[in-house]
Design a protein around this motif. Structure first.
Motif, short mmCIF file in Angstrom:
data_model
loop_
_atom_site.label_atom_id
_atom_site.label_comp_id
_atom_site.label_asym_id
_atom_site.label_seq_id
_atom_site.Cartn_x
_atom_site.Cartn_y
_atom_site.Cartn_z
N TRP A 51 0.85 -1.19 0.00
CA TRP A 51 0.00 0.00 0.00
C TRP A 51 0.89 1.24 0.00
N HIS A 52 0.51 2.25 -0.78
CA HIS A 52 1.31 3.47 -0.85
C HIS A 52 0.48 4.58 -1.47
N CYS A 53 0.98 5.80 -1.37
CA CYS A 53 0.35 6.92 -2.07
C CYS A 53 1.45 7.85 -2.57
N HIS A 54 1.10 8.65 -3.58
CA HIS A 54 2.06 9.53 -4.25
C HIS A 54 1.68 10.99 -3.99
N ALA A 55 2.66 11.79 -3.60
CA ALA A 55 2.40 13.17 -3.23
C ALA A 55 1.82 13.98 -4.39
N GLY A 57 0.47 12.41 -7.20
CA GLY A 57 -0.32 11.51 -8.04
C GLY A 57 0.57 10.63 -8.91
N GLN A 58 -0.07 9.70 -9.63
CA GLN A 58 0.67 8.77 -10.49
C GLN A 58 -0.22 8.31 -11.63
N THR A 59 0.39 8.15 -12.79
CA THR A 59 -0.29 7.54 -13.93
C THR A 59 0.39 6.22 -14.25
N TRP A 92 -4.37 6.31 -1.26
CA TRP A 92 -3.68 5.05 -0.95
C TRP A 92 -4.16 3.97 -1.91
N HIS A 93 -3.22 3.15 -2.41
CA HIS A 93 -3.54 2.14 -3.42
C HIS A 93 -2.40 1.14 -3.52
N TRP A 94 -2.66 0.07 -4.27
CA TRP A 94 -1.58 -0.85 -4.65
C TRP A 94 -1.82 -1.29 -6.09
N HIS A 95 -0.77 -1.82 -6.74
CA HIS A 95 -0.91 -2.37 -8.08
C HIS A 95 0.03 -3.56 -8.23
N GLY A 96 -0.35 -4.49 -9.12
CA GLY A 96 0.49 -5.67 -9.32
C GLY A 96 -0.08 -6.58 -10.37
#
Ligand code: MN
Length: 133
Positions: A51-55, A57-59, A92-96
Motif C-alpha cells: 500500500w502506498h500513495c504519491h504526493a 499523483g501517479q499515472t 492510498w492504493h496498490w498495483h500488481g
C-alpha cells in the motif's frame, strides 16, 4: 541531447513489494524545473506493491499481461494492456500482477518541488486483500 546508457534492471525491495518485481528506470530526475519520473515495472504472477500513495499523483499505463489495482476501500480491478490508471495525490492504493499472469506497466509520477518524499509507503497487501473478488 543526451543518449543515455541502458541501466541494469533493479529488484523491487522487499518492504515495498511482495513477490518478484523488477523495474527499469526510463526517466530519472533531471535538472529543475523537470520533475518527471518514469519506470517500466515488471511483476511476476502474484507480485504486487505494498500500500502506498504519491504526493503528486501517479499515472500507470499497462503494456503487457494482466494486472490488478485497488484504491483503499475500493474494489480490486483488473487492468489490461492499453489501459491507463490515474491515482490522485494522497490516494492510498496498490498495483500488481494477477495470481496467474505477468504484468508490466509504465509508472509515471513527479518529484516534489521541495525535495520531500514522492511516495509514502505503508503495509504490505495481505493475501486476503489480494485475493478479494
Ligand atoms: Mn502507485
Amino acid at each position: 541531447m543526451q543518449i543515455e546508457p541502458k541501466q541494469s534492471s533493479v529488484k523491487g525491495p522487499a518492504p515495498m513489494f511482495t513477490g518478484d518485481v523488477y523495474y527499469d528506470v526510463i526517466a530519472a530526475p533531471k535538472p529543475e524545473p523537470s520533475r518527471m519520473r518514469v519506470n517500466s515495472v515488471h511483476f511476476c504472477p502474484g507480485a504486487r506493491t505494498a500500500w502506498h500513495c504519491h504526493a503528486v499523483g501517479q499515472t500507470l499505463y499497462v503494456t503487457e499481461g494482466v494486472g490488478l489495482v485497488q484504491a483503499r476501500d475500493g474494489d480490486v480491478i483488473e487492468i489490461r494492456p492499453g489501459q491507463t490508471v490515474y491515482t490522485p495525490p494522497g490516494e492510498w492504493h496498490w498495483h500488481g500482477a494477477t495470481p496467474t499472469d505477468f504484468m508490466t506497466h509504465l509508472a509515471m509520477w513527479e518529484a516534489q518541488e521541495n525535495g520531500e518524499p514522492e511516495t509514502t509507503w505503508g503495509e504490505q497487501v495481505t493475501e486476503t486483500d489480494y485475493h478479494r473478488p
